[in-house]
Write a protein that holds these residues in place. Structure first.
Motif, short mmCIF file in Angstrom:
data_model
loop_
_atom_site.label_atom_id
_atom_site.label_comp_id
_atom_site.label_asym_id
_atom_site.label_seq_id
_atom_site.Cartn_x
_atom_site.Cartn_y
_atom_site.Cartn_z
N LEU A 19 56.86 21.00 39.49
CA LEU A 19 56.00 20.26 38.84
C LEU A 19 55.61 19.04 39.45
O LEU A 19 56.47 18.16 39.58
CB LEU A 19 56.40 20.40 37.42
CG LEU A 19 55.50 19.82 36.39
CD1 LEU A 19 54.15 20.84 36.43
CD2 LEU A 19 56.31 19.80 35.07
N LEU A 20 54.47 18.80 39.76
CA LEU A 20 54.07 17.61 40.62
C LEU A 20 53.00 16.82 39.61
O LEU A 20 52.11 17.17 39.22
CB LEU A 20 53.22 17.98 42.02
CG LEU A 20 53.64 18.98 42.90
CD1 LEU A 20 53.07 19.64 44.01
CD2 LEU A 20 55.03 18.39 43.56
N ALA A 21 53.13 15.47 39.77
CA ALA A 21 52.20 14.66 39.28
C ALA A 21 51.87 13.77 40.35
O ALA A 21 52.31 13.30 41.12
CB ALA A 21 53.17 13.73 38.23
N LEU A 87 59.24 26.88 32.48
CA LEU A 87 58.00 26.52 31.57
C LEU A 87 58.42 25.89 30.51
O LEU A 87 58.11 24.96 29.87
CB LEU A 87 57.06 27.65 31.68
CG LEU A 87 56.36 28.09 32.75
CD1 LEU A 87 55.26 29.30 32.34
CD2 LEU A 87 55.37 27.06 33.37
N HIS A 88 59.28 26.59 29.70
CA HIS A 88 59.86 26.22 28.41
C HIS A 88 60.41 24.78 28.55
O HIS A 88 60.53 23.90 27.74
CB HIS A 88 60.77 27.19 27.88
CG HIS A 88 59.84 28.48 27.40
ND1 HIS A 88 60.31 29.70 26.73
CD2 HIS A 88 58.68 28.55 27.31
CE1 HIS A 88 59.60 30.44 26.71
NE2 HIS A 88 58.07 29.76 26.70
N ARG A 89 61.18 24.72 29.66
CA ARG A 89 62.17 23.62 29.80
C ARG A 89 61.03 22.13 30.07
O ARG A 89 61.83 21.14 29.57
CB ARG A 89 63.12 23.49 31.25
CG ARG A 89 63.67 22.37 31.58
CD ARG A 89 64.92 22.32 30.76
NE ARG A 89 65.83 21.12 31.25
CZ ARG A 89 65.56 19.85 31.33
NH1 ARG A 89 64.45 19.42 30.88
NH2 ARG A 89 66.40 19.10 31.56
N ILE A 92 55.69 23.81 28.53
CA ILE A 92 54.54 24.43 28.89
C ILE A 92 54.61 25.76 28.30
O ILE A 92 55.42 26.52 28.62
CB ILE A 92 54.62 24.48 30.45
CG1 ILE A 92 54.48 23.00 31.16
CG2 ILE A 92 53.17 25.15 30.93
CD1 ILE A 92 54.63 22.95 32.75
N GLU A 93 53.56 26.19 27.72
CA GLU A 93 53.23 27.47 27.27
C GLU A 93 53.17 28.54 28.54
O GLU A 93 52.62 28.11 29.35
CB GLU A 93 51.95 27.39 26.50
CG GLU A 93 52.02 26.97 25.16
CD GLU A 93 50.96 26.96 24.19
OE1 GLU A 93 50.32 28.22 24.40
OE2 GLU A 93 50.48 26.09 23.65
N SER A 94 53.74 29.80 28.16
CA SER A 94 53.49 30.99 28.90
C SER A 94 52.25 31.45 29.21
O SER A 94 51.50 31.20 28.02
CB SER A 94 54.33 31.91 28.51
OG SER A 94 55.72 31.59 28.34
N PRO A 95 51.61 31.49 30.34
CA PRO A 95 50.37 32.08 30.53
C PRO A 95 50.05 33.30 29.87
O PRO A 95 51.08 34.04 30.04
CB PRO A 95 50.00 32.02 32.16
CG PRO A 95 51.35 32.27 32.61
CD PRO A 95 52.39 31.37 31.54
N SER A 96 48.93 33.75 29.66
CA SER A 96 48.56 34.91 29.39
C SER A 96 48.56 36.16 30.22
O SER A 96 48.90 37.32 29.87
CB SER A 96 47.08 35.03 28.87
OG SER A 96 46.15 34.75 29.70
N TRP A 97 48.79 35.80 31.37
CA TRP A 97 48.73 36.82 32.54
C TRP A 97 50.34 37.19 32.98
O TRP A 97 50.70 37.85 33.77
CB TRP A 97 47.93 36.50 33.70
CG TRP A 97 48.20 34.86 34.03
CD1 TRP A 97 47.45 33.68 33.93
CD2 TRP A 97 49.30 34.30 34.99
NE1 TRP A 97 47.76 32.71 34.32
CE2 TRP A 97 49.28 32.88 35.03
CE3 TRP A 97 50.56 35.03 35.64
CZ2 TRP A 97 50.03 32.21 35.62
CZ3 TRP A 97 51.31 33.88 36.15
CH2 TRP A 97 51.17 32.79 36.33
#
Length: 108
Positions: A19-21, A87-89, A92-97
């Protein structure tokens, strides 16, 4: 924020997520083994996670190095599990795909 995901075509267990900022690494998941934990000065032979919280050293700035690791829970068994956990950590919501169609290769 940008999510970068790296897999290896011939290794179905290999996964690295960053995860990049901007261009700085905020956190990293390594589903690989043989990684050196510089803070503990030991080799980590399990899937692990480099979190911003553990590596920021009391600063609100993104750390220059992610030297401390935490072991990924043992119920994370594959790329799909690891992807969702990451994602959960990070809230971030899981993507629909989801789940993705992971690339794979074969030897010729």
């Amino acid at each position: 924020m940008t999510l970068e995901v790296t897999v290896r075509l011939l290794d179905p267990d290999y996964l690295m997520m960053l995860l990049l900022a901007d261009r700085s690494v905020f956190c990293r998941l390594c589903m690989t083994t043989g990684h050196m934990d510089r803070a503990a000065k030991k080799l980590v032979n399990q899937a692990h996670f480099h979190s911003w919280e553990a590596n920021r050293g009391g600063s609100k700035k993104i750390p220059k190095k992610l030297s401390q690791v935490e072991i990924v829970p043992s119920d994370i068994l594959n790329r799909n599990d690891a992807f969702i956990w990451f994602l959960h950590r990070n809230g971030i919501e899981s993507p629909s795909w989801f789940p993705p169609d992971w690339p794979h290769g074969q030897l010729i």
